[in-house]
Each structure stands twice: as C-alpha cells, then as structure tokens.
Design a protein around this motif. Structure first.
Motif, PDB file in Angstrom:
ATOM      1  N   GLN A 154       0.745  -0.977  -0.074  1.00  0.00           N
ATOM      2  CA  GLN A 154       0.021   0.009   0.284  1.00  0.00           C
ATOM      3  C   GLN A 154       0.878   1.386  -0.049  1.00  0.00           C
ATOM      4  OE1 GLN A 154      -3.356   1.025   0.569  1.00  0.00           O
ATOM      5  NE2 GLN A 154      -3.732  -0.919  -0.321  1.00  0.00           N
ATOM      6  N   GLU A 175       3.669   1.408  -0.946  1.00  0.00           N
ATOM      7  CA  GLU A 175       4.563   1.545  -2.341  1.00  0.00           C
ATOM      8  C   GLU A 175       3.699   2.320  -3.392  1.00  0.00           C
ATOM      9  OE1 GLU A 175       5.897  -2.155  -3.427  1.00  0.00           O
ATOM     10  OE2 GLU A 175       7.854  -1.901  -2.255  1.00  0.00           O
ATOM     11  N   GLU A 176       2.455   1.873  -3.352  1.00  0.00           N
ATOM     12  CA  GLU A 176       1.403   2.450  -4.164  1.00  0.00           C
ATOM     13  C   GLU A 176       1.374   3.918  -3.870  1.00  0.00           C
ATOM     14  OE1 GLU A 176      -2.136   0.507  -4.496  1.00  0.00           O
ATOM     15  OE2 GLU A 176      -1.227  -1.206  -5.400  1.00  0.00           O
ATOM     16  N   ASN A 177       1.322   4.364  -2.759  1.00  0.00           N
ATOM     17  CA  ASN A 177       1.372   5.612  -2.398  1.00  0.00           C
ATOM     18  C   ASN A 177       2.319   6.654  -2.930  1.00  0.00           C
ATOM     19  OD1 ASN A 177      -1.269   5.209  -1.152  1.00  0.00           O
ATOM     20  ND2 ASN A 177      -0.635   5.325   0.726  1.00  0.00           N
ATOM     21  N   PHE A 204       4.590   5.585  -5.117  1.00  0.00           N
ATOM     22  CA  PHE A 204       4.691   5.524  -6.634  1.00  0.00           C
ATOM     23  C   PHE A 204       6.083   4.948  -6.727  1.00  0.00           C
ATOM     24  CE2 PHE A 204       1.827   6.174  -9.853  1.00  0.00           C
ATOM     25  CZ  PHE A 204       2.527   6.287 -11.096  1.00  0.00           C
ATOM     26  N   ALA A 205       6.735   4.144  -5.975  1.00  0.00           N
ATOM     27  CA  ALA A 205       8.097   3.745  -5.774  1.00  0.00           C
ATOM     28  C   ALA A 205       8.047   2.234  -5.417  1.00  0.00           C
ATOM     29  CB  ALA A 205       9.025   4.648  -5.332  1.00  0.00           C
TER      30      ALA A 205
END
Lengths: 393, 138
Positions: free
Chosen positions: A275, A277-279, A281-282
């Motif tokens: 989650q 990582e998605e926030n 964007f990396a």
C-alpha cells in the motif's frame, strides 16, 4: 436660592446642538451663587476649613471666569452660524460636550450640597451617572485615536498659531496618520540586562513550568502498560470480546488449510508495505530483517504452514478413485495439512498437483496423474516404485 | 504451455500531475495461467486505453507478481509529449524505452584514471596529461 442650572441639566446631551448647549445666563448666575455661598460659609465654618474652602471656591470662580471669557466669543460665532453641524458632531466635539455637561452637573451637585438640600434621588445624580457612562464608553475610541491626535497637536504647536480649530476627520490625506513601524517599542526590555548578574528571561507569554518530572519507574510502568495494551489489541480473544461488547456483526473468515499467526501477520505487513509503495509510486527492496523473516517462514515446516494448500489437492484424492484403491483408503477429512501429509505417505502413487510458486526455492514438480510417484521425505514404503522425480526442499 | 491468453489491464489511483506534465497511475494486470505480461505489451494496451498519440511517451515500471500468480501490480506514466518525458524521466527508463542510449563507461579505465589523479595535486589533473603519464609509466 433657586437653582438655575436645572433647565440645562435636564436636557439630554444627544439631542443638543452647539447653539443651545450653554447659556450665558446660567454661568453668570452660577458665579453669583458661588459668591453668596462663600459668604455664608465664612460665617458658619471653622477657620482652617474656611481657608481651604475659600481657596477652592476661589479657584472655581477663576475657572468659571476663564470659561466664560472663552465661551462668550464662541457663542457669538455659533449664533452667527459659523460652525455648522449638519454632518453631526465629530468625536472630539462630542467629547467636549460631554465633559462640559459633566462639569456642569458636578457644580450643580456641589451647589445643592452647599445649600444643604438633600441629594438623594435627585435627577442630577442620574445625570452624572449617565454622563460618566458615556465617557467610559467612548474611552476606547480615545485610545485608538491617540496617535492621530498626538500628531495633530504636534502639527498645531509646530505651525504658528493662526490655525482654526480643524476637525480631525477632514484632513485630506489620512495616510499621514498611518502607523509608523519604526516607532515600535520592543517587548523585550534590554535595559534590565546590566542591572544584576542574574539573567532573567523576558516575560512575554505565560508559560507553565512543570516541576514534576516523571520518575524512571513511573516511566517504565507507563511503557509496560502501553505494551500490554498493544499486545491485547492483537490477541484474538480480546478482539472477540470487544466485538461482542460493541455488538458488531460476526465475521466468518474462511480457513483453507492451516493458518499460522506469524504467516498472517507477515502477510498483513507485506500488504501494508505494498500500500505504501503504491502511495509513494516507487518500489523499495526488502530490508535485511524482512528478508530473514520471509525466509524463516518459507522454510518447510509442517507442509509450509498451508502456503501451498490448494483446493485441487484436497479433492484430487476423491476424484482419483483408482489410485486410492491400491493403497489404504483414507477416510479422514482433507482439512489439515497434517492429514494431507498422511495421505501422501499412505498413497504415494497418488500424485497431487502443486502449483509452481514464484520466488520459492523449492521446486515441486507439477505433474499429471499418470506419472510415477513422488517420494516425500525419507520414504520407507515398499509402494514407492520407480524413479523419484527430483524434489528438493 | 497454454498459448497466451488475453490479459486484463486495470488502472487505479489515477492522478494528473501537472507539475511533471504527466498522468500517473497504478496498473493492475490480471493474467491467469500466464507467467507475466511483457512491458511492451502493456505499453500497447495502455496506449490504446488512454488514446495517446505517441506510444513512446508511455512508461511502465515496477511490476511485481502477487503470491500465487495470476496478478501483477506496477506503475505507469503517460507524458504529454516526448520532450517532457526526456526532461523528467530518469535515464535508465529512457534507455529502456529507447529514447536514450547508454554510455558505456569502462570501469577499469575509470579506476586507472582515478589512481593516476591521486598522485597529482591541484589543477594539473587534465586527461591528456594523465594519458601521457600513463604512457610514460609503461
């Protein structure tokens, strides 16, 4: 003695225009009255009192004379109509008026007292109070206009006197009276530095000095309590109790295979990581600690703790009746992985499909049902026929 | 092996990033029965989905297949034009997309140069001088 100030005193100040504010007659009459009063007191009172009183009354008479001298030409002007008050009174004018009324009322009050009349419930008292109230109410305006008035006075004294009495509101450029930040006085007074050797902090804002520092054992106590709370929030028993108390609807989670606590926790952690990582964007590679934990969990313990459980495995022994006939028929339920292993050991010929899991070190062959059996662990079975397909754990 | 089944591409957390002149989102690819989908194929699909004129301005990266297979998640960017892409994208992604070329730096040469430069102090560390010195040494 009659009191001739009464008709003036009774009129309300708000409705008065400048012309009718002060009458010439009452001032003169008031002075006459004063002289009479003086004479009377000289007869009745003691010498020290008398002297004082005489002095005070003398001051008053001189004051009155002054006022009269200034007032008479002023009144003439007003009668001629030089000072128009069509736009209403300005602040300073009204303040002057109020002060004048107040003085009047005070004088009248003194007169009454001097005559020996009773002042209880006299309308002049009400008048005094009223005017006092008005003065109090306009005091904040005074404060606000202080700067402007100071500036005007300076201007007035600077310029050699022929200036007429200007109303402050009709100055052409109001920006001249804007505040000057250079004249600001610092909150911190630097002068107190050199007085004594002790440094005293400048008291600008009220602060709280907490003397009570939390002692070490109290701190550990607090921490222990926090830890216990955290652990309790994780335990399933407490969660059940809490949901019961709150009356939450019952959650039924499907358990396929064996569910281990560590595995679920690790999975939830990985999910949280995904989650984040998605926030952001990396992608972030796994840290050493995380890798170690995952490796520990992926070690083969008790059928990999249900990680490799598959529905196909569970039903395959039901479907392939032929294979089952050769070995012992298992009558147990295919729920736990333990029973699964049991089934495998008993019917080695029956082959189960294991899904190819990405990232796992173990490579378990994915085979159909007609290929030779897999040997799991140390096979002591005579049924073990043929070659064992390479199965590394 | 089963032949390539069709895959489903879904996007989540879509955001228009005006500062970097691009649209960014999270890409979810469902590919049951397949190992994973190639980036080129994903680029094509996204270009069709978002109707971009230039498929070269689409960038995809960071794909991870979920445990058990069948689903992968990654990130995708679509730039307004190739110029802004060249301006804002990191070098390695441009190289992957073919918009830039990799500069081949021989590691050995670089180390040799550094060791030579250690011996000289100040502004005299010019490359020509180094090569000369290296030559002289030999």
């Amino acid at each position: 003695m009659q009191c001739v100030c009464a008709p003036v005193a009774s009129s309300a100040p708000a409705h008065l225009l400048l012309g009718t504010a002060v009458e010439k007659r009452p001032v003169r009459r008031g002075k006459r009255k004063m002289a009479n009063v003086e004479a009377e007191f000289q007869e009745h009172s003691s010498p020290t009192d008398e002297a004082e009183l005489v002095k005070v009354l003398g001051d008053m008479t001189t004051g009155l004379e002054e006022v009269q001298s200034k007032l008479v030409p002023f009144l003439e002007k007003v009668k001629k109509g030089e000072y128009s008050s069509n736009n209403g009174l300005s602040y300073l004018d009204s303040k002057h008026l109020l002060l004048l009324f107040y003085c009047q009322s005070i004088v009248f009050y003194i007169l009454l007292k001097a005559n020996g009349r009773s002042v209880v419930n006299h309308p002049v008292i009400a008048r005094l109070i009223e005017i006092r109230l008005y003065l109090e109410k306009i005091r904040p305006i005074d404060k606000k206009l202080h700067y402007q008035i100071e500036k005007l006075l300076k201007l007035a004294t600077g310029v050699s006197g022929g200036a007429e009495r200007n109303e402050p509101t009709t100055v052409p450029d109001d920006l001249l009276y804007k505040p000057n930040p250079d004249m600001l006085v610092a909150k911190i007074d630097e002068s107190n530095m050199g007085k004594d050797a002790v440094y005293r902090p400048p008291m600008i804002a009220p602060t709280v000095m907490d003397d009570d520092r939390i002692s070490r054992d109290k701190k550990s106590d607090i921490r222990a309590r926090k830890d216990a709370l955290r652990k309790a929030s994780r335990s399933s028993l407490v969660k059940e109790l809490a949901s019961e108390l709150e009356g939450r609807p019952e959650e039924v989670k499907e358990f396929i295979g064996h569910e281990s606590k560590e595995m679920t926790r690790e999975l939830s952690r990985l999910e949280a990581r995904a989650q984040q990582e998605e926030n952001l964007f990396a992608r972030v590679p796994l840290s050493r600690v995380e890798k170690k934990r995952l490796k520990h969990l992926k070690q083969s313990r008790n059928g990999l703790m249900g990680m490799l459980d598959d529905f196909d495995d569970d039903i395959s022994y039901l479907v392939d009746v032929e294979e089952n006939k050769r070995g012992r028929v298992s009558s147990r339920e295919p729920d736990s992985s333990l029973s699964q292993v049991d089934v495998h050991l008993r019917n080695p010929k029956k082959l189960t499909k294991f899904k190819k899991q990405k990232g796992l070190q173990s490579k378990i062959a994915c085979l159909g049902s007609t290929t030779p059996p897999i040997s799991i662990g140390q096979g002591h079975r005579e049924d073990n026929r043929g070659t064992s397909v390479g199965c590394h754990y | 092996m089963a032949d390539l089944k069709n895959c489903t591409v879904r996007t989540r957390k879509f955001m228009t990033n005006r500062l970097l002149a691009r649209r960014q989102f999270v890409v979810d690819v469902l590919h049951p029965g397949r190992a994973n989908v190639s980036k080129a194929e994903l680029k094509e699909k996204l270009a069709k989905l978002y109707e971009v004129r230039d498929p070269q301005s689409v960038f995809v990266f960071g794909f991870r297949t979920q445990f058990g297979g069948g689903k992968s998640t990654g990130f995708g960017l679509i730039y307004d034009n190739v110029e802004s892409a060249k301006k804002y994208e990191p070098k390695y992604r441009l190289i992957r997309n073919g918009l830039a070329t990799k500069v081949e730096k021989s590691r050995k040469q670089m180390k040799e140069r550094k060791n030579r430069a250690k011996k000289i102090r100040g502004v005299k560390k010019s490359k020509a001088g180094d090569v000369q010195k290296g030559g002289k040494k030999k």
